[in-house]
Scaffold this motif. Structure first.
Motif, PDB file in Angstrom:
ATOM      1  N   MET A   1      58.571  -1.807  -3.117  1.00 31.72           N
ATOM      2  CA  MET A   1      59.335  -2.661  -2.212  1.00 31.72           C
ATOM      3  C   MET A   1      59.843  -3.915  -2.908  1.00 31.72           C
ATOM      4  SD  MET A   1      59.569  -1.226   0.721  1.00 31.72           S
ATOM      5  CE  MET A   1      59.949  -2.533   1.874  1.00 31.72           C
TER       6      MET A   1
ATOM      7  N   ILE B   1      63.148  -4.081  -5.103  1.00 30.42           N
ATOM      8  CA  ILE B   1      64.433  -3.946  -4.426  1.00 30.42           C
ATOM      9  C   ILE B   1      65.112  -5.302  -4.284  1.00 30.42           C
ATOM     10  CG2 ILE B   1      65.550  -3.317  -2.264  1.00 30.42           C
ATOM     11  CD1 ILE B   1      63.417  -1.221  -1.900  1.00 30.42           C
ATOM     12  N   GLY B   2      64.351  -6.309  -3.818  1.00 34.60           N
ATOM     13  CA  GLY B   2      64.937  -7.614  -3.582  1.00 34.60           C
ATOM     14  C   GLY B   2      65.447  -8.270  -4.840  1.00 34.60           C
TER      15      GLY B   2
ATOM     16  N   LEU C   1      65.228   5.322  -5.441  1.00 35.51           N
ATOM     17  CA  LEU C   1      65.836   4.131  -4.881  1.00 35.51           C
ATOM     18  C   LEU C   1      67.324   4.380  -4.745  1.00 35.51           C
ATOM     19  CD1 LEU C   1      65.775   1.107  -4.127  1.00 35.51           C
ATOM     20  CD2 LEU C   1      66.188   0.617  -6.539  1.00 35.51           C
TER      21      LEU C   1
ATOM     22  N   ASN D   1      71.016   2.788  -3.665  1.00 30.08           N
ATOM     23  CA  ASN D   1      71.913   1.729  -3.244  1.00 30.08           C
ATOM     24  C   ASN D   1      73.122   2.422  -2.644  1.00 30.08           C
ATOM     25  OD1 ASN D   1      70.669  -0.804  -4.114  1.00 30.08           O
ATOM     26  ND2 ASN D   1      70.823   0.105  -6.159  1.00 30.08           N
TER      27      ASN D   1
ATOM     28  N   ASN E   1      62.981   4.461  -1.011  1.00 34.73           N
ATOM     29  CA  ASN E   1      63.509   3.129  -0.697  1.00 34.73           C
ATOM     30  C   ASN E   1      65.028   3.167  -0.655  1.00 34.73           C
ATOM     31  OD1 ASN E   1      61.100   1.363  -0.710  1.00 34.73           O
ATOM     32  ND2 ASN E   1      60.932   2.075  -2.819  1.00 34.73           N
TER      33      ASN E   1
ATOM     34  N   ILE F   1      68.408   0.549   0.015  1.00 36.51           N
ATOM     35  CA  ILE F   1      68.997  -0.749   0.321  1.00 36.51           C
ATOM     36  C   ILE F   1      70.305  -0.500   1.059  1.00 36.51           C
ATOM     37  CG2 ILE F   1      69.925  -2.899  -0.571  1.00 36.51           C
ATOM     38  CD1 ILE F   1      68.196  -2.611  -2.982  1.00 36.51           C
TER      39      ILE F   1
ATOM     40  N   SER G   1      69.694  -5.139   4.139  1.00 39.60           N
ATOM     41  CA  SER G   1      68.482  -4.681   4.816  1.00 39.60           C
ATOM     42  C   SER G   1      67.799  -3.605   3.973  1.00 39.60           C
ATOM     43  CB  SER G   1      68.809  -4.119   6.205  1.00 39.60           C
ATOM     44  OG  SER G   1      69.312  -5.127   7.059  1.00 39.60           O
ATOM     45  N   GLU G   2      66.483  -3.500   4.118  1.00 43.80           N
ATOM     46  CA  GLU G   2      65.712  -2.550   3.327  1.00 43.80           C
ATOM     47  C   GLU G   2      65.067  -1.508   4.232  1.00 43.80           C
ATOM     48  OE1 GLU G   2      62.951  -4.696   0.958  1.00 43.80           O
ATOM     49  OE2 GLU G   2      64.475  -6.002   0.086  1.00 43.80           O
TER      50      GLU G   2
END
Length: 350
Positions: free
Chosen positions: A62, A65-66, A116, A118, A134, A136, A141-142
């Protein structure tokens, strides 16, 4: 006397201790004494550092991601050389410069475990049994999909809609007052009012756990009329508004329950976000039911007399067969592997 499963050998013990260390760093800053203790623990054997690195990679699902959006200008080589600890403590607002020594002492090259995505496109996303993913979203928002789950993303200029068709997902919602963020599940929906929450479908029941902020929950999305939830009024209502720490359950008719959860209970229920299942003195039947969500194995408790045996511990989702080992070595049970992917748990003394 209650029997609680403990990790059966040195390697499993080290895994447990490593997960406890990372959990401590996730929740709060380490004191000088804590850091000395950690360095001492790491120095015991190479296996200690190995397991801490492995769990750090899972833990970073998690948190990485940010950082991705703010690090695009840096070279990929520099990105690969970031450490789990430097990222984690930077995310905690650089609470203390003393962590620099710890960062330098324990370099870890991390990567994002699993997939992940995007995405700038609407569409469906899914996970296989035992997989987590995960995503994005375009607004920042995740979305974290748990095992065996299906969602559909449908963003427009005025709405941010997500439909959960199956399984479980956690949502970290980016603020945008001009576009409501709504998760549809079953016959109802959950609207975020700036928050982090998880939604789980279980038959006709929908379970909503709010870890941060506030959400509006409706059992039937085509009925309006919000009201403020309280302990006496919610049961005959279609809709509730609840804050962090609340667990809401609704079916296709009404909101069934609203319960306040302790911080410990919330953390345990959301441990899957960190790549682990957490059990605390729970019946074997419940443990196997939860375990079965994450594997294609057919696990059968063949002896009803052992269903209530108590089990505890942390188990990595990517290696759930460690549960079988702990059952055999600590509870004295037999786990027999049969053809067709079946595992039968029996009591040799009955």
């Amino acid at each position: 006397m209650t029997q609680v499963v403990k990790f059966p050998n040195d390697k499993e013990r080290i895994k447990r201790e490593a997960s406890e260390w990372i959990a401590r760093m996730e929740q709060d800053e380490l004191t000088a004494l804590d850091k000395t203790e950690l360095n001492t623990w790491l120095a015991i054997s190479p296996e200690h550092e190995k397991q801490l690195k492995r769990l750090a990679q899972l833990w970073d699902k998690m948190s990485e991601i940010g950082e991705r959006s703010s690090s695009q200008e840096q070279s990929s080589e520099k990105q690969e050389k970031r450490t789990f600890f430097s990222h984690r403590f930077a995310q905690l607002s650089y609470k203390t410069a003393a962590f620099a020594a710890l960062v330098l002492a324990i370099p870890i090259i991390f990567y994002l475990q699993g997939s992940l995505e995007n995405t700038s496109k609407n569409g469906q996303y899914f996970t296989k049994i035992g997989e987590q993913k995960n995503i994005i979203l375009t607004d920042g928002s995740e979305l974290l999909l748990n095992t065996n789950s299906i969602v559909e993303v449908n963003y427009s200029r005025k709405q941010r809609n997500i439909t959960l068709f199956q399984g479980e997902a956690n949502f970290g919602v980016a603020p945008d007052k001009s576009r409501p963020f709504t998760v549809k599940a079953g016959t109802g929906d959950v609207r975020a009012l700036g928050t982090n929450f998880s939604v789980r479908l279980d038959g006709n029941l929908v379970n909503v756990l709010v870890s941060h902020g506030t959400v509006r929950v409706r059992a039937k999305e085509n009925i309006d009329g919000p009201f403020q939830a309280d302990k006496t009024a919610y049961q005959d209502k279609n809709e509730v508004i609840v804050g962090a720490g609340n667990n809401v359950v609704f079916d296709d008719v009404k909101v069934e329950s609203v319960e306040q959860e302790s911080d410990k209970s919330i953390a345990k229920k959301l441990y899957w976000r960190k790549g682990f299942l957490s059990f605390d003195d729970e019946p074997l039947s419940d443990v196997i039911a939860e375990l079965s969500r994450y594997t294609n194995l057919n696990i059968v408790i063949a002896d009803k007399s052992i269903q209530a045996m108590k089990v505890g511990g942390f188990y990595p989702i990517d290696n759930l067969e460690t549960v079988f080992t702990t059952l055999e070595l600590n509870l004295g049970l037999n786990v027999n592997k049969m053809s067709g992917g079946y595992y039968y748990i029996t009591n040799p003394n009955s």
